[in-house]
Enzyme design. Structure first.
Site, PDB file in Angstrom:
ATOM      1  N   ASP A  37       0.809  -1.210   0.000  1.00  0.00           N
ATOM      2  CA  ASP A  37       0.000   0.000   0.000  1.00  0.00           C
ATOM      3  C   ASP A  37       0.850   1.271   0.000  1.00  0.00           C
ATOM      4  OD1 ASP A  37      -2.293  -1.433  -0.030  1.00  0.00           O
ATOM      5  OD2 ASP A  37      -2.506  -1.470   2.143  1.00  0.00           O
ATOM      6  N   ASP A  41       0.456   4.336  -2.492  1.00  0.00           N
ATOM      7  CA  ASP A  41       0.187   5.703  -2.006  1.00  0.00           C
ATOM      8  C   ASP A  41       1.250   6.678  -2.497  1.00  0.00           C
ATOM      9  OD1 ASP A  41      -1.991   4.725  -0.751  1.00  0.00           O
ATOM     10  OD2 ASP A  41      -1.133   4.711   1.264  1.00  0.00           O
ATOM     11  N   LEU A  87     -36.576  -8.815 -14.662  1.00  0.00           N
ATOM     12  CA  LEU A  87     -36.546 -10.262 -14.873  1.00  0.00           C
ATOM     13  C   LEU A  87     -37.831 -10.899 -14.367  1.00  0.00           C
ATOM     14  CD1 LEU A  87     -32.985 -11.207 -13.548  1.00  0.00           C
ATOM     15  CD2 LEU A  87     -33.739 -11.318 -15.923  1.00  0.00           C
ATOM     16  N   GLU A 116     -26.018 -17.450 -12.974  1.00  0.00           N
ATOM     17  CA  GLU A 116     -25.230 -16.481 -12.192  1.00  0.00           C
ATOM     18  C   GLU A 116     -25.893 -16.190 -10.865  1.00  0.00           C
ATOM     19  OE1 GLU A 116     -25.391 -12.886 -14.472  1.00  0.00           O
ATOM     20  OE2 GLU A 116     -24.372 -13.785 -16.166  1.00  0.00           O
ATOM     21  N   LYS A 118     -27.706 -14.087  -8.221  1.00  0.00           N
ATOM     22  CA  LYS A 118     -28.514 -12.865  -8.319  1.00  0.00           C
ATOM     23  C   LYS A 118     -28.150 -11.996  -7.126  1.00  0.00           C
ATOM     24  CE  LYS A 118     -33.311 -11.383  -9.072  1.00  0.00           C
ATOM     25  NZ  LYS A 118     -33.162 -10.133  -8.415  1.00  0.00           N
ATOM     26  N   ASP A 120     -28.073  -9.163  -4.493  1.00  0.00           N
ATOM     27  CA  ASP A 120     -29.137  -8.349  -3.920  1.00  0.00           C
ATOM     28  C   ASP A 120     -28.596  -6.949  -3.619  1.00  0.00           C
ATOM     29  OD1 ASP A 120     -31.591  -7.700  -3.050  1.00  0.00           O
ATOM     30  OD2 ASP A 120     -31.477  -8.787  -1.153  1.00  0.00           O
ATOM     31  N   GLU A 178     -24.627  -4.720 -10.703  1.00  0.00           N
ATOM     32  CA  GLU A 178     -25.256  -4.516  -9.401  1.00  0.00           C
ATOM     33  C   GLU A 178     -24.245  -3.921  -8.431  1.00  0.00           C
ATOM     34  OE1 GLU A 178     -28.238  -5.584  -9.903  1.00  0.00           O
ATOM     35  OE2 GLU A 178     -29.207  -5.774  -7.941  1.00  0.00           O
ATOM     36  N   LYS A 294     -29.628 -17.576 -17.706  1.00  0.00           N
ATOM     37  CA  LYS A 294     -29.652 -16.851 -18.983  1.00  0.00           C
ATOM     38  C   LYS A 294     -29.294 -17.784 -20.131  1.00  0.00           C
ATOM     39  CE  LYS A 294     -28.158 -12.612 -16.706  1.00  0.00           C
ATOM     40  NZ  LYS A 294     -27.088 -11.653 -16.441  1.00  0.00           N
ATOM     41  N   LYS A 318     -35.761 -17.420  -7.559  1.00  0.00           N
ATOM     42  CA  LYS A 318     -35.662 -16.694  -6.291  1.00  0.00           C
ATOM     43  C   LYS A 318     -35.880 -17.582  -5.078  1.00  0.00           C
ATOM     44  CE  LYS A 318     -37.264 -12.382  -6.247  1.00  0.00           C
ATOM     45  NZ  LYS A 318     -37.108 -10.962  -6.318  1.00  0.00           N
ATOM     46  N   CYS A 412     -31.186   6.416  32.793  1.00  0.00           N
ATOM     47  CA  CYS A 412     -30.262   5.410  32.290  1.00  0.00           C
ATOM     48  C   CYS A 412     -30.328   4.160  33.163  1.00  0.00           C
ATOM     49  CB  CYS A 412     -28.846   5.988  32.299  1.00  0.00           C
ATOM     50  SG  CYS A 412     -27.604   4.747  31.935  1.00  0.00           S
ATOM     51  N   CYS A 415     -26.792   3.975  35.185  1.00  0.00           N
ATOM     52  CA  CYS A 415     -26.313   4.922  36.200  1.00  0.00           C
ATOM     53  C   CYS A 415     -27.443   5.755  36.797  1.00  0.00           C
ATOM     54  CB  CYS A 415     -25.248   5.845  35.609  1.00  0.00           C
ATOM     55  SG  CYS A 415     -25.917   7.006  34.400  1.00  0.00           S
ATOM     56  N   CYS A 430     -27.829   8.360  27.236  1.00  0.00           N
ATOM     57  CA  CYS A 430     -27.465   8.718  28.594  1.00  0.00           C
ATOM     58  C   CYS A 430     -26.389   9.795  28.443  1.00  0.00           C
ATOM     59  CB  CYS A 430     -26.893   7.501  29.320  1.00  0.00           C
ATOM     60  SG  CYS A 430     -26.031   7.960  30.823  1.00  0.00           S
ATOM     61  N   CYS A 435     -20.891   7.691  33.105  1.00  0.00           N
ATOM     62  CA  CYS A 435     -21.728   6.479  33.215  1.00  0.00           C
ATOM     63  C   CYS A 435     -20.844   5.232  33.099  1.00  0.00           C
ATOM     64  CB  CYS A 435     -22.783   6.478  32.118  1.00  0.00           C
ATOM     65  SG  CYS A 435     -23.752   4.959  32.063  1.00  0.00           S
TER      66      CYS A 435
HETATM   67  S1  IVH Z   1     -29.807  -9.654 -15.632  1.00  0.00           S
HETATM   68  C1  IVH Z   1     -32.389  -8.012 -18.908  1.00  0.00           C
HETATM   69  N1  IVH Z   1     -28.155 -10.712 -13.863  1.00  0.00           N
HETATM   70  O1  IVH Z   1     -32.079  -8.433 -10.515  1.00  0.00           O
HETATM   71  C2  IVH Z   1     -31.604  -8.651 -17.805  1.00  0.00           C
HETATM   72  N2  IVH Z   1     -29.807  -9.183 -13.099  1.00  0.00           N
HETATM   73  O2  IVH Z   1     -34.962  -8.861 -10.505  1.00  0.00           O
HETATM   74  C3  IVH Z   1     -31.701  -7.918 -16.554  1.00  0.00           C
HETATM   75  N3  IVH Z   1     -29.728  -8.722 -10.698  1.00  0.00           N
HETATM   76  O3  IVH Z   1     -32.897  -5.525 -12.316  1.00  0.00           O
HETATM   77  C4  IVH Z   1     -30.873  -8.271 -15.468  1.00  0.00           C
HETATM   78  N4  IVH Z   1     -28.009 -10.021 -10.245  1.00  0.00           N
HETATM   79  O4  IVH Z   1     -30.849  -5.448 -10.744  1.00  0.00           O
HETATM   80  C5  IVH Z   1     -29.197  -9.893 -14.073  1.00  0.00           C
HETATM   81  N5  IVH Z   1     -26.618 -11.689 -12.414  1.00  0.00           N
HETATM   82  C6  IVH Z   1     -27.648 -10.862 -12.624  1.00  0.00           C
HETATM   83  C7  IVH Z   1     -28.262 -10.134 -11.576  1.00  0.00           C
HETATM   84  C8  IVH Z   1     -29.345  -9.300 -11.863  1.00  0.00           C
HETATM   85  C9  IVH Z   1     -28.892  -9.173  -9.757  1.00  0.00           C
HETATM   86  C10 IVH Z   1     -30.841  -7.775 -10.460  1.00  0.00           C
HETATM   87  C11 IVH Z   1     -30.944  -6.649 -11.478  1.00  0.00           C
HETATM   88  C12 IVH Z   1     -32.320  -6.774 -12.061  1.00  0.00           C
HETATM   89  C13 IVH Z   1     -33.049  -7.523 -10.998  1.00  0.00           C
HETATM   90  C14 IVH Z   1     -34.268  -8.235 -11.533  1.00  0.00           C
END
Ligand code: IVH
Length: 672
Positions: A37, A41, A87, A116, A118, A120, A178, A294, A318, A412, A415, A430, A435
């Site tokens: 690092d 830097d 999706l 892939e 998904k 969050d 994401e 996909k 999901k 509190c 105390c 507090c 305390c």
């Molecule tokens: S593909 C047209 N791949 O999930 C294809 N989406 O519920 C659109 N998301 O809006 C998205 N991981 O924000 C894709 N590996 C992934 C994802 C992903 C998270 C989110 C994305 C999308 C939402 C749909």
């Protein structure tokens, strides 16, 4: 200045940018740092100086330009060049099979799928023109989003400039992905928020969204956001045949692509992956709410097309969020390190996402009121960020009339001092600076893992030491003797000796841990590291003024004031002197930066074929964090990392009881 001097400087600027871009990529995208690092830097500072001397060559894609000025008004709007679709969801294997039926029916042939994680987080669209990040926008309504470029620039794993692939940089490219907040960062952020009397975020997704919508990029920079990229919109100047090929392109162009994607040649394989994911996902350092399936071939994707909302070539599988029902038996109020009173639910113990939960956070009085939570209620709980149990809602239909409304104490609980709700805060505090809770929690914090990391000095021992009158501030830890400690309840000679050895070892923890351990308000782990790196010693920090502090990329006005106020207190000055006299190191040993050597002392054996990393790549990642890779399994092996077709080494690990990791677990360990 001669033209040739100027030319030489310009070339140096270019070379520095290239080197820094490369080092950043190794560090933030590949998680495999190649330089110390300090060296990084130093190069960055040199580039900054040159850019100041030659302002005509400052460019927006320079590594010095990650953190810009705060915006005064709200965010502008940007129109996505190509709309961002959503999706369709599947919740069962049967629904996935019918998706597959529709796909093969329309195409008249079988296809391969990419599966892939998904992530969050929140969707982001990055627009690169001639390889340079032009703007970044949230998804918004799919057509138009909010322009959050300044904040996205602070995410180090997002390139400001694309790496050419086979010598080509696309003229225009929208990259989608994401932005997310790792679980640990989420937990830390919420702890800090609660200590500061602010409302916590409900989950990492909200935390990421809130962080990206900050007016001040400095705040965003401090939030430890990260991003995985997985899709594209408009693209001029490049072509691919398959989604998997596009993902490889993204990696080469400098983006972080989630390594846990899989190419599956049948829907049955996809289903198996979905099933195994349900356990795998808990081990990851970030949240996923399912998998995305996909169609791999882009020609097939084109043939399938989209509905108004969703593509017909993709499906989200999901998971239901894990929740449990239980009874709220009581509400207790604890006092934290900064005096904040936090209500905690005492629950009838219940199993939830792998552990037994008997307590859950209720955050503050507003939270209790909003959800109308009463003692005796049946409540629905979950784990925020998979870590912290939290009460989500009450089931009013289960009420019998015997439930009791809870009010926060006026005094509190520790105390008996006055409790106040400060303006602009959700928390009650507090306000008695003497305390005992403040002292106790401060001492517990001092020894905690991210702070001085003193093994064996947890809450129970701190309690006992306080009760026996052996400590009054952190410097007293370093004056303890074996006899006094051994005389404590449930201690004994052996544990006392171990504890003293751990306290002794903590003297070498270094400045960044010490600064965090002192518990200055608004100074989290990351800020403490920044300060330690910038100043190098406590003495230098003590001499800093507001301007010097605020010149640091990640220090804002609030933090600067808090640091100065803290360091100027006489009691703090005295504490620092006493710690120093005790031998606590007040400088930063740059080569032992926290994180770089976290796997020191651990030995790994790699066997079989890992899903995405080669064994050599995995080895490089382990060694980059100080771990050792060995060819044979023995009792001394810390972990065996096993992939497909692992043979005798895996068997030996099982016989010897050596812990076995798959690739996902290894990645989680590396990212910890
Ligand atoms: S593909 C047209 N791949 O999930 C294809 N989406 O519920 C659109 N998301 O809006 C998205 N991981 O924000 C894709 N590996 C992934 C994802 C992903 C998270 C989110 C994305 C999308 C939402 C749909």
């Amino acid at each position: 200045m001669t033209a040739s001097q100027e030319g030489a400087a310009r070339q140096e600027i270019e070379e520095l940018r290239q080197r820094l871009q490369e080092y950043s990529y190794q560090y933030y995208v590949l998680d495999a740092p190649v330089v110390e690092d300090v060296e990084f830097d130093g190069l960055l500072r040199k580039l900054q100086q040159l850019e100041e001397a030659y302002p005509q060559w400052k460019t927006a894609d320079s590594p010095t330009q990650r953190i810009g000025a705060a915006v005064a008004s709200g965010f502008g709007k940007v129109r996505h060049l190509e709309p961002m679709k959503s999706l369709a969801n599947a919740f069962s294997a049967a629904e996935l099979q019918s998706f597959h039926g529709r796909v093969t029916g329309a195409l008249g042939q079988d296809v391969q799928y990419v599966v892939e994680p998904k992530i969050d987080g929140l969707a982001i669209n990055l627009c690169y023109q001639d390889g340079v990040l032009l703007w970044a926008a949230t998804r918004g309504d799919g057509f138009e989003g909010e322009e959050v470029t300044a904040n996205v620039r602070t995410i180090r794993s997002i390139p400001l400039k694309l790496r050419p692939v086979n010598g080509v940089v696309p003229a225009l490219l929208e990259v989608r992905g994401e932005v997310f907040m790792p679980r640990k960062s989420f937990q830390r952020l919420n702890e800090e928020k609660e200590e500061n009397g602010e409302a916590p975020f409900a989950n990492p997704r909200n935390a990421a969204a809130g962080s990206l919508r900050q007016m001040d990029p400095q705040v965003t920079a401090d939030r430890e956001l990260d991003a995985f990229l997985y899709g594209h919109g408009v693209c001029e100047g490049l072509e691919w045949q398959a989604h998997s090929e596009f993902l490889s392109y993204l990696k080469e162009a400098g983006f972080k692509v989630n390594p846990l994607y899989r190419l599956c040649s049948t829907m049955d394989e996809v289903v198996v992956r979905c099933e195994e994911w349900d356990t795998l996902r808990h081990e990851l350092p970030y949240e996923t709410d399912g998998l995305v399936v996909k169609v791999d071939s882009l020609a097939a994707q084109q043939l399938l097309g989209s509905t108004a909302k969703d593509p017909r070539w993709a499906m989200a599988y999901k998971f239901q969020a894990e929740q449990a029902l239980t009874v709220l038996l009581d509400i207790e109020t604890g006092v934290g390190r900064t005096g904040v009173l936090t209500p905690t639910a005492v629950l009838e113990p219940v199993r939830l996402a792998g552990t037994t939960v008997s307590r859950a956070s209720l955050h503050n009085e507003d939270y209790l009121r909003e959800k109308d939570i009463r003692i005796g209620d049946t409540v629905r709980i979950h784990k925020a960020g998979e870590i912290i149990p939290e009460v989500l809602a009450v089931l009013p239909e289960k009420r019998t009339g015997t439930e009791r409304v809870f009010s926060m104490p006026k005094h509190c609980p520790e105390c008996g001092g006055p409790v106040e709700r400060l303006t602009g805060e959700v928390a009650q505090r507090c306000v008695n600076s003497a305390c005992p809770a403040l002292l106790r929690e401060g001492l517990i914090h001092f020894s905690s893992r991210d702070a001085m990391n003193i093994d064996g000095l947890g809450p129970a021992v701190v309690h006992a030491l306080l009760k026996a009158g052996l400590v009054k501030d952190p410097a007293d830890f370093y004056a303890l003797n074996v006899e006094a400690v051994a005389a404590l309840e449930r201690m004994g000679e052996k544990s006392a000796a171990n504890l003293l050895a751990a306290i002794e070892a903590s003297k070498q923890a270094g400045l960044s841990r010490l600064l965090f351990a002192l518990g200055m308000r608004h100074v989290g782990v990351k800020a403490a590291r920044t300060l330690a790196r910038a100043f190098g010693s406590m003495e230098a920090l003590q001499q800093a003024d507001e301007m010097t502090l605020m010149a640091l990329p990640e220090v804002g006005a609030k933090m600067a004031v808090s640091i100065l106020e803290y360091l100027q207190k006489d009691a703090v000055k005295l504490l620092v002197v006493r710690l120093q006299e005790a031998g606590v190191v007040m400088t930063e040993e740059m080569t032992q930066e926290a994180g770089a050597n976290r796997l020191q002392g651990l030995t790994f054996v790699l066997t079989g074929t890992l899903p995405s990393l080669s064994r050599q790549e995995a080895g490089v990642l382990i060694e980059a964090q100080g771990g050792k890779v060995s060819g044979s399994v023995s009792k001394k092996t810390s972990y065996v990392v096993a992939g497909e077709a692992a043979g005798s080494k895996l068997e030996k690990a099982q016989t010897l009881g050596v812990k076995v990791l798959d690739e996902a677990a290894l990645l989680a360990l590396l990212a910890e």
